[in-house]
Write a protein that holds these residues in place. Structure first.
Motif, PDB file in Angstrom:
ATOM      1  N   TRP A 132     101.482  17.420  15.326  1.00  0.00           N
ATOM      2  CA  TRP A 132     101.545  16.239  16.182  1.00  0.00           C
ATOM      3  C   TRP A 132     100.171  15.707  16.572  1.00  0.00           C
ATOM      4  O   TRP A 132     100.024  14.516  16.846  1.00  0.00           O
ATOM      5  CB  TRP A 132     102.326  16.564  17.461  1.00  0.00           C
ATOM      6  N   PHE A 133      99.158  16.583  16.611  1.00  0.00           N
ATOM      7  CA  PHE A 133      97.852  16.191  17.153  1.00  0.00           C
ATOM      8  C   PHE A 133      96.733  16.495  16.166  1.00  0.00           C
ATOM      9  O   PHE A 133      96.686  17.570  15.571  1.00  0.00           O
ATOM     10  CB  PHE A 133      97.583  16.942  18.462  1.00  0.00           C
ATOM     11  N   THR A 134      95.829  15.522  16.011  1.00  0.00           N
ATOM     12  CA  THR A 134      94.646  15.699  15.176  1.00  0.00           C
ATOM     13  C   THR A 134      93.376  15.434  15.983  1.00  0.00           C
ATOM     14  O   THR A 134      92.524  16.296  16.126  1.00  0.00           O
ATOM     15  CB  THR A 134      94.700  14.756  13.957  1.00  0.00           C
ATOM     16  N   ILE A 135      93.266  14.236  16.526  1.00  0.00           N
ATOM     17  CA  ILE A 135      92.071  13.857  17.279  1.00  0.00           C
ATOM     18  C   ILE A 135      91.943  14.677  18.554  1.00  0.00           C
ATOM     19  O   ILE A 135      90.854  15.108  18.934  1.00  0.00           O
ATOM     20  CB  ILE A 135      92.102  12.349  17.601  1.00  0.00           C
ATOM     21  N   ILE A 280      88.516  24.364  27.750  1.00  0.00           N
ATOM     22  CA  ILE A 280      88.162  24.666  26.361  1.00  0.00           C
ATOM     23  C   ILE A 280      88.721  23.611  25.422  1.00  0.00           C
ATOM     24  O   ILE A 280      88.043  23.132  24.503  1.00  0.00           O
ATOM     25  CB  ILE A 280      88.697  26.061  25.975  1.00  0.00           C
ATOM     26  N   GLY A 281      89.975  23.242  25.639  1.00  0.00           N
ATOM     27  CA  GLY A 281      90.601  22.240  24.774  1.00  0.00           C
ATOM     28  C   GLY A 281      89.853  20.931  24.776  1.00  0.00           C
ATOM     29  O   GLY A 281      89.650  20.308  23.724  1.00  0.00           O
ATOM     30  N   TYR A 282      89.442  20.492  25.951  1.00  0.00           N
ATOM     31  CA  TYR A 282      88.681  19.242  26.051  1.00  0.00           C
ATOM     32  C   TYR A 282      87.325  19.373  25.363  1.00  0.00           C
ATOM     33  O   TYR A 282      86.899  18.472  24.617  1.00  0.00           O
ATOM     34  CB  TYR A 282      88.487  18.881  27.525  1.00  0.00           C
ATOM     35  N   LEU A 283      86.648  20.493  25.563  1.00  0.00           N
ATOM     36  CA  LEU A 283      85.287  20.657  25.038  1.00  0.00           C
ATOM     37  C   LEU A 283      85.256  20.795  23.520  1.00  0.00           C
ATOM     38  O   LEU A 283      84.381  20.224  22.861  1.00  0.00           O
ATOM     39  CB  LEU A 283      84.630  21.875  25.687  1.00  0.00           C
ATOM     40  N   ILE A 284      86.197  21.561  22.950  1.00  0.00           N
ATOM     41  CA  ILE A 284      86.106  21.798  21.511  1.00  0.00           C
ATOM     42  C   ILE A 284      86.511  20.589  20.681  1.00  0.00           C
ATOM     43  O   ILE A 284      86.257  20.559  19.468  1.00  0.00           O
ATOM     44  CB  ILE A 284      86.942  23.036  21.088  1.00  0.00           C
ATOM     45  N   ASP A 285      87.136  19.591  21.302  1.00  0.00           N
ATOM     46  CA  ASP A 285      87.358  18.329  20.604  1.00  0.00           C
ATOM     47  C   ASP A 285      86.068  17.523  20.490  1.00  0.00           C
ATOM     48  O   ASP A 285      86.004  16.550  19.735  1.00  0.00           O
ATOM     49  CB  ASP A 285      88.411  17.484  21.333  1.00  0.00           C
ATOM     50  N   ARG A 286      85.042  17.905  21.249  1.00  0.00           N
ATOM     51  CA  ARG A 286      83.813  17.118  21.340  1.00  0.00           C
ATOM     52  C   ARG A 286      82.542  17.879  20.973  1.00  0.00           C
ATOM     53  O   ARG A 286      81.534  17.276  20.628  1.00  0.00           O
ATOM     54  CB  ARG A 286      83.675  16.566  22.772  1.00  0.00           C
ATOM     55  N   ILE A 287      82.583  19.206  21.067  1.00  0.00           N
ATOM     56  CA  ILE A 287      81.420  20.042  20.808  1.00  0.00           C
ATOM     57  C   ILE A 287      81.806  21.111  19.801  1.00  0.00           C
ATOM     58  O   ILE A 287      82.958  21.556  19.763  1.00  0.00           O
ATOM     59  CB  ILE A 287      80.909  20.700  22.123  1.00  0.00           C
ATOM     60  N   ALA A 289      82.978  24.087  18.225  1.00  0.00           N
ATOM     61  CA  ALA A 289      83.826  25.065  18.906  1.00  0.00           C
ATOM     62  C   ALA A 289      83.222  26.468  18.995  1.00  0.00           C
ATOM     63  O   ALA A 289      83.358  27.135  20.027  1.00  0.00           O
ATOM     64  CB  ALA A 289      85.197  25.115  18.226  1.00  0.00           C
ATOM     65  N   PRO A 290      82.568  26.988  17.941  1.00  0.00           N
ATOM     66  CA  PRO A 290      81.995  28.333  18.071  1.00  0.00           C
ATOM     67  C   PRO A 290      80.964  28.471  19.201  1.00  0.00           C
ATOM     68  O   PRO A 290      80.851  29.550  19.794  1.00  0.00           O
ATOM     69  CB  PRO A 290      81.345  28.570  16.704  1.00  0.00           C
ATOM     70  N   MET A 291      80.237  27.413  19.506  1.00  0.00           N
ATOM     71  CA  MET A 291      79.288  27.471  20.616  1.00  0.00           C
ATOM     72  C   MET A 291      80.026  27.650  21.942  1.00  0.00           C
ATOM     73  O   MET A 291      79.646  28.467  22.785  1.00  0.00           O
ATOM     74  CB  MET A 291      78.451  26.193  20.651  1.00  0.00           C
ATOM     75  N   ILE A 292      81.091  26.872  22.117  1.00  0.00           N
ATOM     76  CA  ILE A 292      81.901  27.000  23.327  1.00  0.00           C
ATOM     77  C   ILE A 292      82.539  28.382  23.388  1.00  0.00           C
ATOM     78  O   ILE A 292      82.595  29.018  24.450  1.00  0.00           O
ATOM     79  CB  ILE A 292      82.993  25.917  23.355  1.00  0.00           C
ATOM     80  N   ALA A 293      82.985  28.880  22.235  1.00  0.00           N
ATOM     81  CA  ALA A 293      83.602  30.204  22.176  1.00  0.00           C
ATOM     82  C   ALA A 293      82.614  31.289  22.595  1.00  0.00           C
ATOM     83  O   ALA A 293      82.958  32.211  23.339  1.00  0.00           O
ATOM     84  CB  ALA A 293      84.121  30.472  20.764  1.00  0.00           C
ATOM     85  N   ALA A 294      81.381  31.180  22.105  1.00  0.00           N
ATOM     86  CA  ALA A 294      80.373  32.194  22.425  1.00  0.00           C
ATOM     87  C   ALA A 294      80.130  32.290  23.929  1.00  0.00           C
ATOM     88  O   ALA A 294      79.965  33.380  24.486  1.00  0.00           O
ATOM     89  CB  ALA A 294      79.064  31.874  21.704  1.00  0.00           C
ATOM     90  N   ILE A 295      80.130  31.142  24.602  1.00  0.00           N
ATOM     91  CA  ILE A 295      79.881  31.123  26.045  1.00  0.00           C
ATOM     92  C   ILE A 295      81.060  31.717  26.808  1.00  0.00           C
ATOM     93  O   ILE A 295      80.898  32.643  27.617  1.00  0.00           O
ATOM     94  CB  ILE A 295      79.597  29.680  26.522  1.00  0.00           C
ATOM     95  N   PHE A 296      82.249  31.207  26.549  1.00  0.00           N
ATOM     96  CA  PHE A 296      83.413  31.621  27.332  1.00  0.00           C
ATOM     97  C   PHE A 296      83.834  33.057  27.047  1.00  0.00           C
ATOM     98  O   PHE A 296      84.228  33.783  27.967  1.00  0.00           O
ATOM     99  CB  PHE A 296      84.592  30.670  27.069  1.00  0.00           C
ATOM    100  N   LEU A 297      83.749  33.483  25.789  1.00  0.00           N
ATOM    101  CA  LEU A 297      84.227  34.816  25.442  1.00  0.00           C
ATOM    102  C   LEU A 297      83.266  35.919  25.872  1.00  0.00           C
ATOM    103  O   LEU A 297      83.616  37.111  25.809  1.00  0.00           O
ATOM    104  CB  LEU A 297      84.489  34.901  23.937  1.00  0.00           C
ATOM    105  N   SER A 298      82.080  35.552  26.305  1.00  0.00           N
ATOM    106  CA  SER A 298      81.126  36.534  26.824  1.00  0.00           C
ATOM    107  C   SER A 298      81.278  36.748  28.327  1.00  0.00           C
ATOM    108  O   SER A 298      80.686  37.684  28.878  1.00  0.00           O
ATOM    109  CB  SER A 298      79.687  36.079  26.521  1.00  0.00           C
ATOM    110  N   ALA A 411      87.695  12.998  13.597  1.00  0.00           N
ATOM    111  CA  ALA A 411      88.243  11.887  14.366  1.00  0.00           C
ATOM    112  C   ALA A 411      87.674  10.555  13.916  1.00  0.00           C
ATOM    113  O   ALA A 411      88.339   9.516  14.004  1.00  0.00           O
ATOM    114  CB  ALA A 411      87.970  12.111  15.859  1.00  0.00           C
ATOM    115  N   ASP A 412      86.440  10.565  13.401  1.00  0.00           N
ATOM    116  CA  ASP A 412      85.801   9.312  12.984  1.00  0.00           C
ATOM    117  C   ASP A 412      86.525   8.668  11.806  1.00  0.00           C
ATOM    118  O   ASP A 412      86.466   7.470  11.584  1.00  0.00           O
ATOM    119  CB  ASP A 412      84.346   9.562  12.603  1.00  0.00           C
ATOM    120  N   ASN A 413      87.199   9.513  11.022  1.00  0.00           N
ATOM    121  CA  ASN A 413      87.869   8.994   9.826  1.00  0.00           C
ATOM    122  C   ASN A 413      89.346   8.708  10.052  1.00  0.00           C
ATOM    123  O   ASN A 413      90.036   8.271   9.155  1.00  0.00           O
ATOM    124  CB  ASN A 413      87.733  10.021   8.678  1.00  0.00           C
ATOM    125  N   ILE A 414      89.816   8.986  11.235  1.00  0.00           N
ATOM    126  CA  ILE A 414      91.235   8.793  11.521  1.00  0.00           C
ATOM    127  C   ILE A 414      91.377   7.667  12.532  1.00  0.00           C
ATOM    128  O   ILE A 414      91.041   7.833  13.695  1.00  0.00           O
ATOM    129  CB  ILE A 414      91.876  10.073  12.053  1.00  0.00           C
TER     130      ILE A 414
END
Length: 418
Positions: A132-135, A280-287, A289-298, A411-414
Motif C-alpha cells: 500500500w505504501f511506497t513514498i 523512526i518511520g518519519y526519519l527513515i523516509d528522509r534520511i 536508514a542505517p544511520m538512524i538505526a545505528a543511533i537508536f539501536l545503540s 520517491a523522486d521517481n514516483i
C-alpha cells in the motif's frame, strides 16, 4: 504526489494492521512475560531461568514458523493467514491456561502457541503495508508496528491485574481471549490488498508498477554480504533488547518494588516504543536508514548501564527504561524497512521471514540466558553489562550496509495522481 494521498487510500488496512500487530504473539506474549515470571516462580517450584526458557522455546520455533509463514503469506496472502492465526493465538493461550504446575506441559503450551499464532508475526502485517505504501513506507511501517507499543503500555498492567484478581493460568486465558476479540473483526473487515480500483495511476498515463515483482530472489539475497551484516546486527541488538525488557520487572522487584509498581515502570516501554516507531518511520523516509538505526539501536547500551548503577531514583529509572523502549520501537520496523529496501518485495515474505527468524531466535534465547545468569550470580549486573556491549556493536554494524540497491524505487521517481 501529495504526501497524504497514500494514507487516504490505505487508512483502513493500516489501521487493521496496527491492531493486528498489537494483538499478536510478539506483542502480547513478549511484553507480559516479565510480569508472569515473578507470579509463576512464586506459585511453583520453577526458577526464573526455567520460566524464562518457555519464551525461548516459542522463539526457537521461529526457525520453522517464520520462514513457513513468509512462504504462506507469499502464496495465500496475508489476510487468510492473519485470520486463522488470530484464532490459533487464542487456542495457544487456552493451552497455557491448562498446564497447571507441570513444567513440561507449560513448555508444550508455548510450543503450540508458537505454531498456531505464527501468522500474527510482523511478517504478515508488513507484507500488506509494503504493497500500500511506497513514498511513506517507513512511517506506515512505524504506525503499523506501533501497535506493539500500545500493547507494551497496556498489556503488562492488564496481565498484572488479571493475575492479582484470578491466577496466572486464568490470566493467560483471558489475555488471549481479549486480544483475539479485539483484532479478529477488525482484520476481517479492513485487512486486504489494494485492488485495481485503488491503485492510482502515474501522471501522463503511465501504469503503476507492480512492486511485488521488483527485488531479489532468496538465493540472491543470502549470497550478498548485506544480508549477513544485517543478520549479525539483528542477533546482537535483539538479544540485548529482549533480555533487558523481559527482566526489567524482576530486576525492579529485587529492588523492593511491588509487581504492580514494577509493571507500571515497564509500561514506559510501551510509550517509548510508540514514539520510537513513529519517529523512526518519519526519519527513515528522509534520511539514510542505517544511520538512524545505528543511533537508536545503540541506546540500550546507556539504559542497561544506568540500570546496573543507579539506585531507585524515579527520574533516572524512567530515563533508562525509555532509552531501551526507543530501541525496541526501532528494531522490528527497521528490519522490515531495510529488508524491503535492500532486497525488494518480489520475495519479501520469505526473505523477511528468515530475517525475522534470526530476530526471534536471538530474542528468544536472551530471556533465559538473563534468567540463568541471575540464578548463577544472584544479580543482573554482569548480564546487563554484556547487553550494553551487544547493543553498541549491533548498532554500529548497521553503518556497513551501504547505499540502497538500484532496483529500489525512490520517491523522486514516483509521482502519483491524487
Amino acid at each position: 504526489m501529495n504526501d497524504f494521498s497514500e494514507f487516504r487510500r490505505g487508512i483502513n488496512p493500516l489501521f487493521s494492521a496496527l491492531i493486528g500487530a498489537g494483538c499478536g504473539i510478539t506483542s502480547i506474549m513478549f511484553y507480559t512475560h516479565g510480569t508472569f515470571v515473578v507470579a509463576i516462580s512464586e506459585n511453583t517450584e520453577w526458577s526464573r531461568g526455567e520460566v524464562q526458557f518457555a519464551f525461548t522455546i516459542m522463539s526457537l520455533m521461529a526457525l520453522f514458523t517464520a520462514p513457513s509463514i513468509g512462504w504462506m503469506v507469499d502464496r495465500f496472502g496475508p489476510r487468510s493467514v492473519a485470520l486463522l492465526s488470530l484464532v490459533g493465538f487464542f487456542i495457544g493461550c487456552l493451552m497455557l491456561s491448562l498446564t497447571g504446575t507441570s513444567l513440561i506441559y507449560y513448555y508444550a503450551g508455548w510450543a503450540v502457541l508458537a505454531v498456531l499464532g505464527a501468522g500474527t508475526l510482523p511478517i504478515t502485517w508488513t507484507t500488506l503495508i509494503n504493497q500500500w505504501f511506497t513514498i511513506n513506507r517507513g512511517l506506515a511501517l512505524g504506525i503499523t508496528l506501533s501497535g506493539t507499543g500500545i500493547a507494551a503500555s497496556v498489556a503488562p498492567s492488564y496481565a498484572s491485574w488479571l493475575i492479582t484478581q484470578y491466577d496466572w493460568q486464568t490470566a493467560y486465558l483471558l489475555l488471549g481471549a481479549t486480544s483475539t476479540a479485539i483484532a479478529l473483526p477488525i482484520v476481517y473487515l479492513f485487512f486486504h490488498y489494494p485492488t485495481a480500483a485503488t491503485k492510482t495511476n502515474y501522471t501522463q498515463g503511465n501504469t503503476l508498477p507492480d512492486l511485488s515483482e521488483i527485488g531479489l530472489s532468496l538465493k540472491e539475497a543470502v549470497s550478498g554480504y548485506k544480508f549477513w551484516i544485517l543478520s549479525i546486527s539483528i542477533i546482537c541488538v535483539s538479544a540485548s533488547i529482549a533480555g533487558l525488557i523481559t527482566n526489567i520487572v524482576p530486576l525492579l522487584t529485587d529492588k523492593s518494588l511491588s509487581v504492580i509498581e514494577a509493571s507500571r515502570y515497564a509500561g514506559l516501554i510501551g510509550i517509548s516504543v510508540i514514539i520510537g516507531r513513529l519517529g523512526i518511520g518519519y526519519l527513515i523516509d528522509r534520511i539514510w536508514a542505517p544511520m538512524i538505526a545505528a543511533i537508536f539501536l545503540s541506546l540500550p547500551a546507556i539504559g542497561a548501564m544506568m540500570l546496573v548503577g543507579i539506585e531507585l531514583q524515579p527520574l533516572l529509572l524512567s530515563i533508562s527504561i525509555i532509552l531501551i523502549g526507543l530501541a525496541a520501537g526501532a528494531e522490528v520496523d527497521l528490519f522490515a524497512y531495510l529488508s524491503s529496501r535492500y532486497f525488494g518485495l518480489k520475495n519479501y515474505g520469505v526473505i523477511y521471514g528468515i530475517v525475522f527468524m534470526i530476530f526471534s531466535v536471538s530474542a528468544g534465547i536472551a530471556p533465559a540466558v538473563f534468567g540463568f545468569s541471575f540464578d548463577r550470580y544472584g544479580s543482573y549486573d554482569f548480564i546487563f553489562s554484556v547487553a550494553a556491549i551487544l547493543s553498541l556493536t549491533g548498532g554500529l554494524l548497521m553503518l556497513l550496509l551501504g547505499a540502497y540497491p538500484k532496483f529500489d524505487l525512490s520517491a523522486d521517481n514516483i509521482k502519483l495522481e491524487v
